[in-house]
Write a protein that holds these residues in place. Structure first.
Motif, short mmCIF file in Angstrom:
data_model
loop_
_atom_site.label_atom_id
_atom_site.label_comp_id
_atom_site.label_asym_id
_atom_site.label_seq_id
_atom_site.Cartn_x
_atom_site.Cartn_y
_atom_site.Cartn_z
N ARG A 39 18.02 5.96 10.59
CA ARG A 39 17.89 5.86 9.13
C ARG A 39 18.31 4.47 8.64
N LEU A 40 19.38 3.97 9.22
CA LEU A 40 19.81 2.61 8.83
C LEU A 40 18.73 1.59 9.19
N ALA A 41 18.07 1.81 10.33
CA ALA A 41 16.98 0.91 10.72
C ALA A 41 15.89 0.91 9.64
N ALA A 42 15.57 2.11 9.16
CA ALA A 42 14.56 2.21 8.10
C ALA A 42 15.04 1.48 6.85
N GLY A 43 16.33 1.62 6.54
CA GLY A 43 16.90 0.93 5.38
C GLY A 43 16.80 -0.57 5.53
N LEU A 44 17.06 -1.05 6.74
CA LEU A 44 16.98 -2.51 6.97
C LEU A 44 15.56 -3.00 6.70
N ARG A 45 14.59 -2.22 7.17
CA ARG A 45 13.20 -2.65 7.01
C ARG A 45 12.73 -2.49 5.56
N THR A 46 12.94 -1.28 5.00
CA THR A 46 12.34 -1.03 3.69
C THR A 46 13.18 -1.53 2.52
N GLU A 47 14.49 -1.25 2.56
CA GLU A 47 15.35 -1.67 1.44
C GLU A 47 15.59 -3.18 1.47
N LEU A 48 15.91 -3.69 2.66
CA LEU A 48 16.26 -5.11 2.74
C LEU A 48 15.05 -5.99 3.08
N ALA A 121 24.45 -20.92 4.18
CA ALA A 121 23.49 -20.33 5.11
C ALA A 121 22.29 -19.85 4.30
N PRO A 122 21.37 -20.77 3.97
CA PRO A 122 20.31 -20.44 3.03
C PRO A 122 19.38 -19.31 3.48
N ALA A 123 19.28 -19.10 4.81
CA ALA A 123 18.38 -18.03 5.27
C ALA A 123 18.96 -16.65 5.05
N LEU A 124 20.27 -16.62 4.79
CA LEU A 124 20.96 -15.32 4.66
C LEU A 124 20.55 -14.65 3.35
N ARG A 125 19.77 -13.58 3.46
CA ARG A 125 19.24 -12.94 2.25
C ARG A 125 20.14 -11.80 1.77
N HIS A 126 20.90 -11.19 2.70
CA HIS A 126 21.69 -10.02 2.31
C HIS A 126 23.06 -10.05 2.96
N SER A 127 24.06 -9.77 2.16
CA SER A 127 25.40 -9.63 2.70
C SER A 127 25.86 -8.23 2.33
N ILE A 128 26.09 -7.39 3.33
CA ILE A 128 26.39 -5.98 3.05
C ILE A 128 27.84 -5.70 3.40
N HIS A 129 28.54 -5.25 2.40
CA HIS A 129 29.96 -4.95 2.57
C HIS A 129 30.06 -3.54 3.16
N ARG A 136 25.91 2.39 1.99
CA ARG A 136 25.54 3.81 2.07
C ARG A 136 24.09 4.05 1.69
N SER A 137 23.61 3.26 0.73
CA SER A 137 22.24 3.52 0.25
C SER A 137 21.20 3.21 1.34
N LEU A 138 21.59 2.41 2.33
CA LEU A 138 20.64 2.07 3.40
C LEU A 138 20.32 3.27 4.28
N PHE A 139 21.15 4.34 4.17
CA PHE A 139 20.93 5.52 5.02
C PHE A 139 20.10 6.58 4.29
N GLU A 140 19.71 6.28 3.05
CA GLU A 140 19.16 7.37 2.24
C GLU A 140 17.75 7.79 2.60
#
Ligand code: AMP
Length: 507
Positions: A39-48, A121-129, A136-140
């Motif tokens: 599910r986190l993999a899906a979050g990485l692809r779709t959410e991020l 680090a200009p390529a860095l698009r997301h920093s997840i705490h 948590r939302s990445l697992f939804e």
């Protein structure tokens, strides 16, 4: 084949088996671990919006999310960049920029330090705490099917510890890490499904790499509550978890066996301690064997050939009837499965038996090169061989003894002195806890030998005694001409002694 399959297959075989534990509490079964990673993999692809081949960095101490993120990234077709949690913010920034990481997972201990890094680090698009609502939302969403990954696709970008100069990113592919996993079973240890690995050493390094063979067998990963190495806590966890394996740096192993009262504990649950990453001295090996029994395996590897150049097996540790047992205990063992090891002279020809030269390695475990660093790649990968920068010698049975990194070699009055040899002698003194030997510039001899000594508490150590010990065991010219006494040696997070800092003390 994608490394993510290791988790998927173990989850299919034993969905209810414990996969992740925090201290003594199981927090996820294999079914749950695999499902959350998918599910986190899906979050990485779709959410991020991450794409195949993007790099997911981790700036985190050891925790149960670590494995979840690694497998999610692979599942999504991305590569991982686990970073040493003790780096300086500037070092994190440099690595993230150099790697062009697209996303960063950061734990609460490091969040403040890393808050301002985005600009560098200009390529860095997301920093997840970690643990935040956005994490948590990445697992939804629903689980995704694993992405295809080619054997040579980047899986793990392993930045060298940079004890000299800038760290370099060794590119490790799915194939490299599969080869490492296979060699573990062939040369290091067997793993049963009811065994576990206790991650007391950093998961960004050896302990994290060794989660792969454990996940492949469906064994549990235990993360100490302290998130790191606390010798007393390790002993408590050993009391709880059967079939326990640790990967420890030598300095951690020597601290573990010094816990007062350890001899009286029931260590029946402790299966194996694999140690490596830095020299382990013969005296310390003997002490550890005396206390722990036949539970030790040594490995020699480097980021460029992860964990897998040679191994000194459990049997080799205890085969004390062998005429060369003593020498073998000071060695790093023999080539691991699927790895060829040579020792070469300056011209690149094979050194003869017993002759010291540079260790060169070939095999499926060897990295593809350094990330965005063609010059360093060409320097270390020549004619299909990885030139390790380590000096060593092979004996007639193929046991490799490491001398020192070529840069640590001391040349005094035209003679080569290998610090390790002198350190081994100094450690024979009962009052010496740690010893490290470096070269100091000298007008007449080029360099002179200086020993840094950490005495045991309340054990007076006199220079004259150390000098006599050296005279009794090694050639006169090798003995230290000066001693410095310290309360501890400077080390990095992986337990490696920082000789550059010791040399700086002499300037
Ligand atoms: P790293 O790439 O950070 O894992 O560092 C690798 C280096 O650590 C090697 O090139 C060696 O110099 C050293 N090293 C690794 N394993 C051993 C070992 N078993 N004994 C002595 N030095 C080691």
């Amino acid at each position: 084949m994608n490394l993510a399959q290791l988790l998927i297959e173990s989850a299919e075989r034993r969905p209810d088996a414990p996969a992740l534990a925090a201290g003594t509490d199981v927090v996820a079964s294999y079914g749950e671990h695999a499902s959350r990673s998918a599910r986190l993999a899906a979050g990485l692809r779709t959410e991020l919006g991450l794409r195949h081949g993007d790099i997911v960095a981790l700036a985190m101490g050891n925790c149960t999310s670590y494995s979840e993120i690694l497998f999610a990234a692979w599942h999504a077709g991305c590569a991982v960049l686990p970073m040493n949690a003790r780096l300086h913010p500037r070092e994190f920034a440099w690595i993230l920029e150099n790697a062009g990481a697209a996303a960063l997972f950061v734990d609460s201990a490091l969040a403040d330090d890393l808050a301002a890094i985005g600009d560098e680090a200009p390529a860095l698009r997301h920093s997840i705490h970690c643990g935040s609502a956005s994490h948590r939302s990445l697992f939804e969403g629903p689980e995704m099917l694993p992405e295809e990954a080619g054997a040579d696709d980047l899986a793990w970008l392993f930045y060298t510890s940079g004890t000299t100069g800038r760290p370099k990113g060794a590119m490790l592919s799915h194939r490299n890490l599969r080869a490492m996993t296979a060699a573990y079973f062939a040369n290091v240890d067997g793993i049963g499904p009811d065994d576990c690995i206790i991650h007391a050493a950093p998961m960004s390094h050896g302990s994290g790499l060794y989660l792969l063979p454990h996940v492949a067998r469906g064994a549990c990963q235990v993360i100490p509550e302290s998130g790191g190495f606390d010798p007393e806590e390790c002993l408590v966890l050993i009391g709880h978890w059967p079939g326990a394996t640790f990967f420890l740096a030598p300095t951690m192993l020597t601290r573990l066996i010094r816990v007062p009262g350890i001899e009286r504990l029931d260590l029946g649950n402790l299966k194996t301690i694999v140690y490596g990453g830095a020299p382990m001295y013969r005296e310390d090996v003997l002490r550890a064997l005396g206390i722990l029994g036949p539970r030790l395996v040594q490995i020699y590897g480097q980021g460029e050939a992860p964990m897998t150049i040679t191994a000194l097996s459990r049997e080799d540790h205890v085969n004390d009837g062998h005429p060369r047992h003593d020498a073998r205990l000071s060695s790093v063992g023999r080539a691991q499965a699927g790895v060829e090891v040579r020792v070469v002279d300056e011209r690149g020809s094979d050194a003869s038996t017993g002759e010291i030269g540079e260790v060169a390695v070939r095999g499926e475990v060897v990295m593809g090169g350094y990330f965005r660093n063609a010059e360093a790649t060409a320097d270390s990968l020549r004619d299909g061989w990885l030139h390790t920068g380590d000096m060593g010698a092979l004996d007639e049975d193929g046991f490799l003894t490491l001398k020192d990194r070529s840069k640590d070699l001391i040349i005094s009055g035209g003679s080569n002195i290998y610090p390790r040899e002198v350190e081994e002698v100094l450690l024979r003194h009962d009052g010496v806890l740690e010893a490290s030997v470096v070269g100091e510039r000298h007008a007449d001899w080029g360099e002179r030998v200086v020993a840094f000594i950490v005495p045991k508490p309340e054990s007076p150590v006199r220079e004259a005694e150390l000098d006599q010990l050296c005279l009794d065991h090694i050639a006169r010219f090798k003995r230290p001409r000066a001693y410095r006494f310290l309360t501890e040696l400077p080390k990095n997070n992986y337990g490696k002694i920082l000789k550059t800092e010791l040399r700086a003390l002499l300037d």
